[in-house]
Design an enzyme around this catalytic site. Sequence first.
Site, PDB file in Angstrom:
ATOM      1  N   CYS A  79     -85.729  -8.729 -24.782  1.00 39.99           N
ATOM      2  CA  CYS A  79     -85.862 -10.178 -24.958  1.00 39.99           C
ATOM      3  C   CYS A  79     -87.189 -10.503 -25.632  1.00 39.99           C
ATOM      4  O   CYS A  79     -87.372 -10.140 -26.790  1.00 39.99           O
ATOM      5  CB  CYS A  79     -85.672 -10.897 -23.624  1.00 39.99           C
ATOM      6  SG  CYS A  79     -85.451 -12.680 -23.768  1.00 39.99           S
ATOM      7  N   HIS A 186     -80.379  -9.032 -22.062  1.00 41.92           N
ATOM      8  CA  HIS A 186     -80.979  -8.524 -20.833  1.00 41.92           C
ATOM      9  C   HIS A 186     -80.081  -7.477 -20.197  1.00 41.92           C
ATOM     10  O   HIS A 186     -79.143  -7.808 -19.465  1.00 41.92           O
ATOM     11  CB  HIS A 186     -81.187  -9.678 -19.835  1.00 41.92           C
ATOM     12  CG  HIS A 186     -82.281 -10.596 -20.218  1.00 41.92           C
ATOM     13  ND1 HIS A 186     -83.590 -10.373 -19.852  1.00 41.92           N
ATOM     14  CD2 HIS A 186     -82.273 -11.732 -20.961  1.00 41.92           C
ATOM     15  CE1 HIS A 186     -84.349 -11.350 -20.332  1.00 41.92           C
ATOM     16  NE2 HIS A 186     -83.586 -12.186 -21.013  1.00 41.92           N
ATOM     17  N   GLU A 188     -80.715  -5.643 -17.747  1.00 45.61           N
ATOM     18  CA  GLU A 188     -80.888  -5.637 -16.292  1.00 45.61           C
ATOM     19  C   GLU A 188     -80.070  -6.738 -15.642  1.00 45.61           C
ATOM     20  O   GLU A 188     -79.983  -6.801 -14.411  1.00 45.61           O
ATOM     21  CB  GLU A 188     -82.370  -5.782 -15.929  1.00 45.61           C
ATOM     22  CG  GLU A 188     -82.973  -7.180 -16.068  1.00 45.61           C
ATOM     23  CD  GLU A 188     -83.293  -7.601 -17.494  1.00 45.61           C
ATOM     24  OE1 GLU A 188     -82.905  -6.877 -18.446  1.00 45.61           O
ATOM     25  OE2 GLU A 188     -83.940  -8.666 -17.648  1.00 45.61           O
TER      26      GLU A 188
END
Lengths: 208, 260
Positions: A79, A186, A188
């Site tokens: 990001c 992202h 995660e």
Amino acid sequence: MITVLDYGSGNVESVFNAMRRVTDRAVRESAVESLDSSNAVVVPGVGAFPAFMDALGRLGLVEPLQRVIADGMPCLGICVGMQALGEWGLEHERTSGLGVVTGTVASLPSLGVASSRVPHVGWNGLRLAPDLPADSPLRVLTDRDVYFMHSFAFAAETPSAVGWTDYEVEFCSAVQSGSALGIQFHPEKSQQAGLDFLDAWVRSVRSL
Amino acid sequence: MIRIVPVLLLKNGSLVRSTDFGLHRVIGDPFLQCARFNSWLIDELIYLDISDRAASSRGRIDTGNRRVIDASEIQRFVAEDCLVPLAWGGRLRSYADASAAIDRGADKVIFTTALATAQGEIERVAARFGEQAVCVGIDYSMRDGVPTVMIEDGTVAVETNIAAWARRAVDSGAGEILLHAIDRDGTGTGYELTVLPIVQSVSRVPIVLLGGARTPEHLLAGAGSGAAAVAAANMWHFSDNVDSQVRNHLTSNGVAVRRV
């Protein structure tokens, strides 16, 4: 050892926890010494580009990061961590990033997103460069969606672009320069698709 | 592509379901529920802390007699293992509250009452963390046909011009609006869809619908209305493959859902 760069806030914890699901070699560190003794580094980032570069600067991490990347250390920028590989240009304001890729981050409306909701928040896919190596970790994302949460992006014609995402217009969602890979999404926060990507990236680090 | 978002209501340490926005029945343990959602095909999670006291202690058998000191412990635990985006709301009244939630792993914070009482704090959070990290909740109740913005857990009317309130939210740095028809809570009668276009016309940010959805058909109607995301609280808890049912219903009616 894979260092998840702890710049002091935001998604470091989430990224670190996701990394721990795919490798036992991840550590969470902000010390330059840790960076120097790592095999790879993950640069997570959320929020505003200028604030992120400020945080890196205050920790004395800008030049060390530039150095290890130039020396060929695998680096994954997430990001704002991806955007920081380039530079930030917003109307009359320009902030230098790490200068690893040639690219200027701009607002989604200025890139042509005219009628869609902004920020771009939600799941979306990537179109990959045809000449991307077969073992690129991005390939595990073929026909799968990952999570985006941003108001700014690199334009589609950014040199070093290896992946693009369609959100009314195409913007660059992945860049690669040498050993540095930057992704706008992202991993995660992308459930299994994200974990599969991180796993593939970690395995690519081992083989370098 | 529509986002499907379960909402988990946390009250004094337990997960609850609401009936008529004020009555709550305990349904489960927040720790166990979050692990469950990690393996579900949902797109985001919203946790709303509707506790009426800051601290609670618990000793339930199914938590291994864990003692929970306060909601921040739950926050940290939930966020630690959450593999989808997590928005945390309820009782956030300041930059410090939001910053703490984000430090504990929330990807977004949801401010509702704070838009009335601490607008400047919301601006600070957006400036520091980015507008994509800030969601403003707009709770509304229909009063004489007028959508009326409510704060303080739906007890205080604060604005009858909901468009103006939405503009205030966006001007404060909100990157998303959680549009919550509190009259519909717990009723299972489907989303209230007349107010969404009003709010959409005054802002560019994504809008999440909440209140009244109980079936895949309700979520389909929400998706068809143009909302960016469809959120629902109670419907996830009482059977085991609601996520697949919802996704299948949306897909078979031409609505794009996340490709896994």
